[in-house]
Design an enzyme around this catalytic site. Structure first.
Site, PDB file in Angstrom:
ATOM      1  N   ASP A   1      48.071  46.697  31.487  1.00  0.00           N
ATOM      2  CA  ASP A   1      48.490  45.335  31.162  1.00  0.00           C
ATOM      3  C   ASP A   1      48.260  45.003  29.693  1.00  0.00           C
ATOM      4  OD1 ASP A   1      49.494  44.493  33.574  1.00  0.00           O
ATOM      5  OD2 ASP A   1      47.560  43.770  34.320  1.00  0.00           O
TER       6      ASP A   1
ATOM      7  N   ARG B   1      39.887  45.170  37.529  1.00  0.00           N
ATOM      8  CA  ARG B   1      39.458  43.876  36.984  1.00  0.00           C
ATOM      9  C   ARG B   1      38.971  42.931  38.083  1.00  0.00           C
ATOM     10  NH1 ARG B   1      44.515  42.378  33.403  1.00  0.00           N
ATOM     11  NH2 ARG B   1      43.438  40.371  33.353  1.00  0.00           N
TER      12      ARG B   1
ATOM     13  N   ARG C   1      50.760  52.191  34.367  1.00  0.00           N
ATOM     14  CA  ARG C   1      50.936  51.103  33.411  1.00  0.00           C
ATOM     15  C   ARG C   1      49.566  50.513  33.081  1.00  0.00           C
ATOM     16  NH1 ARG C   1      55.239  48.198  37.446  1.00  0.00           N
ATOM     17  NH2 ARG C   1      56.605  50.017  37.633  1.00  0.00           N
TER      18      ARG C   1
END
Lengths: 250, 250
Positions: A53, A198, A51
């Protein structure tokens, strides 16, 4: 039934992430599934390499699906591109063995995080990079990158809400490159935890700005505590560059 | 009253061009005027170095206005940036003599036209470059660029609807640069006719593709007939890079 593997690029700016949601929020997966259904008339469910974001981009996301349609495997790319919105594009399509899985068969994934430090033209990069003002000590950041490399317990580098059992991951490469006003981190690993790239980037920026010590990285590996690290860097600088399957999908 | 000159950059993707329109269509000028009014409470009318069409970008548009506000000239940039949308940004603000005019005092303007020829990542450039497939003969295009340079009658390189009296313009520089998958044309002249850069670019692409002869350029200078030339290249590849005032605005 034919199993098709596709390499996809997308501009994540206007989507609520890759994964389809219960509400009608626009997602990459929903656009792709709707596009395939409009070509074949049949509902389809995609499997992806991972996935991404909201706001995160991809240059090499990998998805698979099975279809009874008679479209030749290599023609799926052009067919689907003809119905997809302009910010999602299939780069390549081909047939793979029915037991091929885009996530479980991945040897490594490659992410890039892009930072823009210039003044001129930053409006053009506002959705495609993290804009950063202020001095950065790049050699300290590079030293931190080499600490990230290797096999570690990345529990501290993981946002809560994750349900994984093991936090052990092996980072094959973590490097920082400066090109004029651009700065980017490349990271390749056998797997990534939720928000791991991140949080690494956010920590590197703290180290470069002198607000965090290199020792805090090692501390985070030992204790598994998120508090030792920097904030989660914003999504718009992050790109899923590609997924390596070795010879598995050739 | 103080006369303020500002250098502005903007992403033209979501605007109906620079110039304010009678209807409520979003334009760069309207956003800037509204922003200034929200700071001072006073209506203001901007003068610019030139208009740009819908979808055209700027890295160095120049505008002026007069204001009785007590904001120090060099602080206007930060003040206005705090109220502008994210796709318009003031790079610099300063005081100029009251008789300074951003269009009439310009010695030359510089435009760049950007073409992307790669496969990967083109979705990220769809609003910021002209995507081009197919082979191009760059040396022929470069030869055509050198023909464009100099003083010519550019009537053929002008879309109808223009009300100028003279079509004579002097092009100081017209050059083509290739950098990996990017190709860009830089053009500097003492003035530009309506759509002149995009018609030059459209003609260069026709020449590079073998659909137009170099001789057609000279033919167009002589006859002034638009039909000799290529189509108007799309707006999203065009950038107003900057305006040169010599020592006039220092």
């Amino acid at each position: 039934m034919t199993k098709i593997k596709m390499i996809i690029e997308y501009d994540g700016s206007h989507y609520h992430g890759y994964q389809k949601q219960a509400n009608a929020a626009p997602t990459i997966q929903a656009e792709l599934e709707d596009g395939i259904q409009s070509l074949t008339g049949l509902k389809v469910k995609l499997t992806s390499a991972g996935r991404t974001d909201a706001g995160v981009h991809a240059l090499g996301q990998v998805i698979t699906f099975t279809s009874p349609a008679s479209i030749p495997p290599d023609r799926w790319a052009a067919a689907l591109n003809s119905v997809l919105p302009g910010d999602i594009r299939v780069l390549e399509s081909k047939q793979v063995p029915v037991d091929f899985h885009p996530r479980f068969d991945a040897i490594s994934k490659h992410y890039r995080y892009l930072i823009y430090r210039g003044q001129r033209g930053r409006i053009f990069l506002r959705r495609y990079a993290c804009i950063h003002d202020g001095v950065l000590d790049l050699s300290l950041m590079q030293e931190a990158c080499s600490l990230i490399q290797g096999q570690h317990n990345f529990k501290a580098f993981c946002s809560s809400g994750s349900s994984v059992k093991s936090f052990e991951r092996t980072v094959y490469r973590c490097s920082l490159t400066e090109k004029k006003d651009l700065l980017y981190m490349d990271i390749e690993a056998n797997g990534f935890l939720y928000n791991m790239v991140r949080i690494i980037m956010g920590s590197l920026l703290e180290i470069g700005s002198g607000r965090m010590d290199i020792g805090d990285i090692e501390q985070a590996f030992t204790t598994g505590i998120r508090d030792h690290l920097g904030p989660t860097a914003p999504p718009q600088g992050l790109y899923l560059m590609g997924v390596d399957y070795g010879s598995r999908s050739d």
